[in-house]
Motif scaffolding. Structure first.
Motif, PDB file in Angstrom:
ATOM      1  N   UNK A  30      38.297  55.087  32.460  1.00  0.00           N
ATOM      2  CA  UNK A  30      38.629  53.891  33.221  1.00  0.00           C
ATOM      3  C   UNK A  30      37.556  52.810  33.059  1.00  0.00           C
ATOM      4  N   UNK A  31      36.293  53.239  33.026  1.00  0.00           N
ATOM      5  CA  UNK A  31      35.198  52.279  32.832  1.00  0.00           C
ATOM      6  C   UNK A  31      35.301  51.614  31.461  1.00  0.00           C
ATOM      7  N   UNK A  32      35.545  52.423  30.418  1.00  0.00           N
ATOM      8  CA  UNK A  32      35.642  51.870  29.063  1.00  0.00           C
ATOM      9  C   UNK A  32      36.836  50.934  28.940  1.00  0.00           C
ATOM     10  N   UNK A  33      37.970  51.315  29.565  1.00  0.00           N
ATOM     11  CA  UNK A  33      39.162  50.469  29.497  1.00  0.00           C
ATOM     12  C   UNK A  33      38.922  49.122  30.178  1.00  0.00           C
ATOM     13  N   UNK A  34      38.251  49.135  31.323  1.00  0.00           N
ATOM     14  CA  UNK A  34      37.977  47.875  32.018  1.00  0.00           C
ATOM     15  C   UNK A  34      36.933  47.044  31.276  1.00  0.00           C
ATOM     16  N   UNK A  35      35.962  47.712  30.680  1.00  0.00           N
ATOM     17  CA  UNK A  35      34.906  47.004  29.950  1.00  0.00           C
ATOM     18  C   UNK A  35      35.452  46.330  28.701  1.00  0.00           C
ATOM     19  N   UNK A  36      36.455  46.958  28.060  1.00  0.00           N
ATOM     20  CA  UNK A  36      37.055  46.403  26.843  1.00  0.00           C
ATOM     21  C   UNK A  36      38.276  45.544  27.129  1.00  0.00           C
ATOM     22  N   UNK A  37      38.513  45.263  28.399  1.00  0.00           N
ATOM     23  CA  UNK A  37      39.603  44.384  28.818  1.00  0.00           C
ATOM     24  C   UNK A  37      40.968  44.891  28.364  1.00  0.00           C
ATOM     25  N   UNK A  38      41.207  46.195  28.514  1.00  0.00           N
ATOM     26  CA  UNK A  38      42.514  46.767  28.199  1.00  0.00           C
ATOM     27  C   UNK A  38      43.400  46.650  29.436  1.00  0.00           C
ATOM     28  N   UNK A  39      43.954  45.477  29.628  1.00  0.00           N
ATOM     29  CA  UNK A  39      44.768  45.209  30.801  1.00  0.00           C
ATOM     30  C   UNK A  39      46.243  45.140  30.412  1.00  0.00           C
ATOM     31  N   UNK A  40      47.158  45.433  31.351  1.00  0.00           N
ATOM     32  CA  UNK A  40      48.602  45.321  31.058  1.00  0.00           C
ATOM     33  C   UNK A  40      49.004  43.919  30.620  1.00  0.00           C
ATOM     34  N   UNK A  41      48.393  42.890  31.225  1.00  0.00           N
ATOM     35  CA  UNK A  41      48.745  41.515  30.854  1.00  0.00           C
ATOM     36  C   UNK A  41      48.390  41.221  29.396  1.00  0.00           C
TER      37      UNK A  41
END
Length: 263
Positions: A30-41
């Motif tokens: 979750x940290x890596x996904x948020x840090x790399x801006x892997x957002x649904x939008x």
């Protein structure tokens, strides 16, 4: 009854270490996904851009078939030359790296050389050779040769180390020189596997030869990159379809070679 219940409970003891490991992994994910801006939008906007890009790819433009054929021929030549040079270097290197045939002072340097060749992606090696020898097919040949030595050397070494030593001992007992020992005791046991390794590596080099061209190491990759820069997407589609056709043809040829040698 109580004893049986206790036994069942003991059989399903909670592994808290494993649970904590999974919890740490989930937290880091979750940290890596948020840090790399892997957002649904961002994902949805990417799908919209991908749809527009795919719409611009078709229909493919084959009018510049001379340029396409020249790049594909160069990629094919790079793959064949790199595979051949890779085999010529990897085969003796694998022999020196085999611990069942060679002493430690010979195996360690050979293994170190193979590890060094496998340490970097072919594109990175291609960039280094482009800086060293300039743009063109030579850089691509050298880069894929290094990759072939690393890959083939490892597989060939493992194949040699798995041979039966009875034949080796029988030939050695006759007083035959080392080259005869390799020819009559080692090669017959590993030849079919070597054919499979070389076939696979040639197929891999055929794919990689289209990739190293992006950094200026010759082949169709340079043509593909130039077409992307010009936003010439219909020609990009033609190049991609031609690459796919070439890879399929290479796969069919590989299967026929394996069948001919009964690999």
């Amino acid at each position: 009854m109580a004893a049986r219940t206790g036994s069942n409970n003991a059989a399903f003891v909670a592994n808290w270490a494993a649970r904590m490991a999974w919890l740490v992994f989930a937290g880091y994910f979750l940290y890596a996904a948020s840090h790399l801006e892997l957002t649904p939008a961002r994902f949805l906007s990417g799908l919209d851009h991908a749809g527009k890009f795919l719409a611009r790819l078709f229909p493919p433009d084959f009018h510049r078939w001379e340029l396409l054929a020249k790049g594909m021929l160069e990629s094919l030549q790079i793959a064949v030359l790199a595979s051949t040079l890779g085999v010529l270097i990897a085969a003796p290197l694998a022999l020196f790296a085999a611990r069942n045939l060679m002493p430690a002072w010979a195996t360690w340097p050979a293994r170190a050389a193979m590890v060094l060749c496998r340490s970097f992606h072919p594109v990175i090696v291609a960039i280094l050779f482009v800086k060293a020898v300039g743009f063109g097919a030579l850089a691509g040949i050298l880069a894929l040769t290094v990759a072939s030595v690393g890959f083939l050397g490892k597989l060939m070494t493992e194949a040699i180390e798995e041979i039966s030593l009875k034949q080796v001992e029988a030939v050695r007992a006759t007083g035959a020189p080392f080259i005869s020992l390799v020819t009559y005791a080692v090669v017959p046991q590993v030849f079919s596997r070597f054919v499979g390794f070389v076939s696979y590596e040639t197929d891999a080099n055929l794919r990689n030869s289209t990739m190293v061209g992006i950094v200026g190491a010759g082949g169709i990759g340079g043509t593909l990159f130039a077409a992307f820069q010009r936003f010439d997407y219909d020609f990009v589609c033609a190049i991609v379809l031609t690459i796919i056709a070439l890879i399929v043809m290479g796969e069919v040829l590989t299967m026929r070679i394996k069948k001919a040698f009964r690999v």
